[in-house]
Write an enzyme that holds these catalytic residues in place. Structure first.
Site, PDB file in Angstrom:
ATOM      1  N   GLU A 145      -6.999  -8.029  32.132  1.00 54.06           N
ATOM      2  CA  GLU A 145      -7.806  -8.497  31.156  1.00 54.06           C
ATOM      3  C   GLU A 145      -8.788  -7.632  30.832  1.00 54.06           C
ATOM      4  O   GLU A 145      -9.103  -7.451  29.508  1.00 54.06           O
ATOM      5  CB  GLU A 145      -8.482  -9.851  31.738  1.00 54.06           C
ATOM      6  N   GLU A 184      -3.587  -0.685  39.717  1.00 53.54           N
ATOM      7  CA  GLU A 184      -3.958  -0.451  40.932  1.00 53.54           C
ATOM      8  C   GLU A 184      -4.395   0.820  41.486  1.00 53.54           C
ATOM      9  O   GLU A 184      -3.896   1.894  40.811  1.00 53.54           O
ATOM     10  CB  GLU A 184      -3.040  -1.229  41.763  1.00 53.54           C
ATOM     11  N   CYS A 237      -7.949  -5.006  36.435  1.00 50.32           N
ATOM     12  CA  CYS A 237      -7.253  -5.990  35.949  1.00 50.32           C
ATOM     13  C   CYS A 237      -6.843  -6.076  34.781  1.00 50.32           C
ATOM     14  O   CYS A 237      -7.149  -4.980  33.710  1.00 50.32           O
ATOM     15  CB  CYS A 237      -7.981  -7.418  35.889  1.00 50.32           C
ATOM     16  N   CYS A 288      -9.992 -13.388  37.197  1.00 47.13           N
ATOM     17  CA  CYS A 288     -11.055 -13.039  38.189  1.00 47.13           C
ATOM     18  C   CYS A 288     -12.365 -13.328  37.866  1.00 47.13           C
ATOM     19  O   CYS A 288     -12.601 -13.105  36.610  1.00 47.13           O
ATOM     20  CB  CYS A 288     -10.732 -11.946  39.010  1.00 47.13           C
ATOM     21  N   CYS A 310     -13.582 -10.324  35.782  1.00 47.00           N
ATOM     22  CA  CYS A 310     -12.952 -10.279  34.245  1.00 47.00           C
ATOM     23  C   CYS A 310     -13.827 -11.405  33.357  1.00 47.00           C
ATOM     24  O   CYS A 310     -14.036 -11.090  32.196  1.00 47.00           O
ATOM     25  CB  CYS A 310     -11.495 -10.458  34.187  1.00 47.00           C
ATOM     26  N   ASN A 356      -2.575  -4.591  34.731  1.00 45.03           N
ATOM     27  CA  ASN A 356      -3.282  -4.301  35.943  1.00 45.03           C
ATOM     28  C   ASN A 356      -2.971  -2.971  36.317  1.00 45.03           C
ATOM     29  O   ASN A 356      -1.486  -2.660  36.127  1.00 45.03           O
ATOM     30  CB  ASN A 356      -3.171  -5.551  37.109  1.00 45.03           C
TER      31      ASN A 356
END
Ligand code: THU
Length: 146
Positions: free
Chosen positions: A65, A54, A63, A100, A103, A52
């Site tokens: 993924e 940010e 993210c 999430c 994703c 991830n």
């Protein structure tokens, strides 16, 4: 959830979990301090790692993924077999970390929901395997728009 797999598959899953943990080391998560790593396997057998990333403008966060998927797709891969995900806060043991919704939607674009496997691991060496269709039932995908 998938049960009853053979020895070779167990070894491969453990390898993917280790690679996800390795990818997690690159996680850039100064705001949430929740670090995630992912290891994505393409239909070619190749592995793509992601973490991830940010951002101070929170919505620009990516993210782990999706990082793995975007690396793979930009490298020419468009079909995938499975993904291992390892995530959690840097202060506690890792618990199972599901993808999430965004994703899952990206997975829906490039994966067969009937066969694509999502492997979630924890710090105790346990793991669970789900099919994409279990985590995103009746997902909207390329079939719906054609
Ligand atoms: N995150 C992931 O990278 N993957 C997941 O499966 C869940 C959440 C990230 C996004 C954000 O950087 C942090 O974890 C907290 O939500």
């Amino acid at each position: 959830m998938k049960n009853g797999i053979d020895k070779k598959e167990i070894e491969e899953i453990k390898k993917m979990i280790d690679m996800a943990l390795e990818a997690r080391k690159s996680s850039y998560a100064p705001y949430s301090k929740f670090h995630v790593g992912a290891c994505l396997q393409a239909d070619t057998g190749e592995f793509y790692l992601g973490c991830n990333i940010e951002n101070a403008g929170y919505t620009a966060t990516n993210c782990a993924e999706r990082t793995a998927f975007f690396k793979a797709v930009s490298d020419g891969r468009q079909k995938f077999e499975r993904i291992a995900i390892m995530g959690g806060s840097d202060r506690v043991k890792l618990d199972f970390c599901p993808p999430c919704g965004v994703c899952l939607q990206v997975m829906m674009e490039f994966c067969n929901p009937e066969t694509f496997e999502i492997i979630l691991g924890n710090s105790d060496g346990e793991y669970k395997i789900y099919l994409l269709k279990e985590l995103l039932p009746m997902g909207f995908g390329p079939e719906n728009i054609s």
